[in-house]
Design a protein around this motif. Structure first.
Motif, PDB file in Angstrom:
ATOM      1  N   ALA A 124       0.812  -1.213   0.000  1.00 31.04           N
ATOM      2  CA  ALA A 124       0.000   0.000   0.000  1.00 31.04           C
ATOM      3  C   ALA A 124       0.849   1.268   0.000  1.00 31.04           C
ATOM      4  CB  ALA A 124      -0.928  -0.013   1.214  1.00 31.04           C
ATOM      5  N   LYS A 125       1.920   1.269   0.794  1.00 33.26           N
ATOM      6  CA  LYS A 125       2.761   2.463   0.904  1.00 33.26           C
ATOM      7  C   LYS A 125       3.362   2.839  -0.442  1.00 33.26           C
ATOM      8  CE  LYS A 125       4.737   5.386   3.898  1.00 33.26           C
ATOM      9  NZ  LYS A 125       3.952   6.253   4.812  1.00 33.26           N
ATOM     10  N   ASN A 126       3.937   1.864  -1.128  1.00 35.07           N
ATOM     11  CA  ASN A 126       4.577   2.152  -2.410  1.00 35.07           C
ATOM     12  C   ASN A 126       3.562   2.493  -3.492  1.00 35.07           C
ATOM     13  OD1 ASN A 126       7.297   1.928  -1.709  1.00 35.07           O
ATOM     14  ND2 ASN A 126       7.259  -0.294  -1.874  1.00 35.07           N
ATOM     15  N   ARG A 145      -7.405   4.635  -4.706  1.00 40.02           N
ATOM     16  CA  ARG A 145      -8.353   3.608  -4.278  1.00 40.02           C
ATOM     17  C   ARG A 145      -7.657   2.276  -4.036  1.00 40.02           C
ATOM     18  NH1 ARG A 145     -13.460   4.946  -8.246  1.00 40.02           N
ATOM     19  NH2 ARG A 145     -14.276   2.979  -7.437  1.00 40.02           N
ATOM     20  N   LEU A 146      -6.732   1.927  -4.926  1.00 36.83           N
ATOM     21  CA  LEU A 146      -6.016   0.666  -4.781  1.00 36.83           C
ATOM     22  C   LEU A 146      -5.187   0.651  -3.504  1.00 36.83           C
ATOM     23  CD1 LEU A 146      -5.152  -2.079  -5.912  1.00 36.83           C
ATOM     24  CD2 LEU A 146      -3.379  -0.888  -7.226  1.00 36.83           C
ATOM     25  N   ALA A 147      -4.530   1.761  -3.191  1.00 34.35           N
ATOM     26  CA  ALA A 147      -3.706   1.825  -1.981  1.00 34.35           C
ATOM     27  C   ALA A 147      -4.550   1.591  -0.734  1.00 34.35           C
ATOM     28  CB  ALA A 147      -3.002   3.179  -1.900  1.00 34.35           C
ATOM     29  N   LEU A 151      -4.448  -1.856   1.948  1.00 33.21           N
ATOM     30  CA  LEU A 151      -4.450  -1.815   3.409  1.00 33.21           C
ATOM     31  C   LEU A 151      -5.500  -2.775   3.960  1.00 33.21           C
ATOM     32  CD1 LEU A 151      -4.101   1.990   4.291  1.00 33.21           C
ATOM     33  CD2 LEU A 151      -2.359   0.202   4.498  1.00 33.21           C
ATOM     34  N   PHE A 152      -6.669  -2.785   3.334  1.00 34.91           N
ATOM     35  CA  PHE A 152      -7.706  -3.734   3.754  1.00 34.91           C
ATOM     36  C   PHE A 152      -7.226  -5.173   3.575  1.00 34.91           C
ATOM     37  CE2 PHE A 152     -11.002  -6.583   2.031  1.00 34.91           C
ATOM     38  CZ  PHE A 152     -11.662  -6.853   3.216  1.00 34.91           C
TER      39      PHE A 152
END
Length: 229
Positions: A124-126, A145-147, A151-152
């Protein structure tokens, strides 16, 4: 909104079987299962003893919605990322599910997988940091949205690793968690996955919002991992 009543499901199975009589299982998965009110298409996994021409499977399902069909042969295995996608929310329309179970028997979620979703190369961070490379507003929106959704995914994998279960359907895993973690996980489902990723309703100050949820998910994964030791 995509509605699939029992009559439609039966017809889909019948049409696919008319095209390929070697089909042993038909599985619907993805957003049409867990959020039919927001789904834009319907995903199917077709398991057959011998594949036929791919276009015939698509042509068989002649309905007023978009479909995506993945065809696998008996004995194939599913890659981990696709297995995770299918098992996240699925419904067996034809067959008893044993072929799907066989294909995914080596799917073994771990806390390492959860951390990879947070800080890995495709974590998620990258993904969030690479949003600056977007060439259009739609591409930027997709990255954001993907990031949030990754996380989810990190939280969901951590829950599975904590419970030592391969049942990825988050409605069920949520009910198996202790109450405190259950409430927290429900927030991840409703906000990160449904509201921010699926509906795209993340706030204008999405940078601060991402950091806030990043820290919450990181803490959630760490606490589950510590309790599991």
């Amino acid at each position: 909104m995509i509605e699939l009543n029992e009559e439609r499901k039966d017809r889909i199975c019948r049409l696919l079987l008319e095209y390929d009589s070697n089909i042993v299982e038909i599985v619907r998965f993805g957003s049409s299962v867990y959020a039919p009110g927001y789904a834009r298409d319907v995903d199917f996994l077709v398991i057959t003893r011998k594949k036929r021409e791919y276009g015939g499977y698509l042509d068989s399902i002649d309905f007023d919605f978009e479909v995506d069909v993945v065809v696998k042969e008996v004995g194939d295995s599913l890659k981990s990322d696709f297995a995770f996608q299918v098992l996240g929310a699925f419904e067996v329309l034809y067959g008893d599910g044993r072929y799907l179970a066989e294909m995914t028997k080596y799917f073994d979620p771990s806390f390492e997988d959860a951390w990879n979703c947070i800080i890995g190369i495709e974590g998620a961070k990258n993904v969030f940091e690479r949003r600056s490379e977007a060439r259009s507003e739609s591409e930027l929106d997709g990255s954001i949205r993907l990031a949030f959704n990754i996380l989810f995914d990190a939280a969901r994998i951590a829950v599975m690793a904590y419970l030592a279960t391969e049942d990825t359907r988050w409605g069920r895993t949520k009910r198996m968690l202790p109450q405190h973690y259950r409430d927290e996980f429900e927030e991840f489902i409703n906000t990160l996955h449904i509201d921010y990723f699926y509906n795209g309703n993340y706030p204008d100050n999405y940078e601060d919002e991402f950091e806030r949820w990043y820290e919450r998910v990181e803490s959630f994964v760490r606490r589950l991992e510590e309790r599991r030791r």
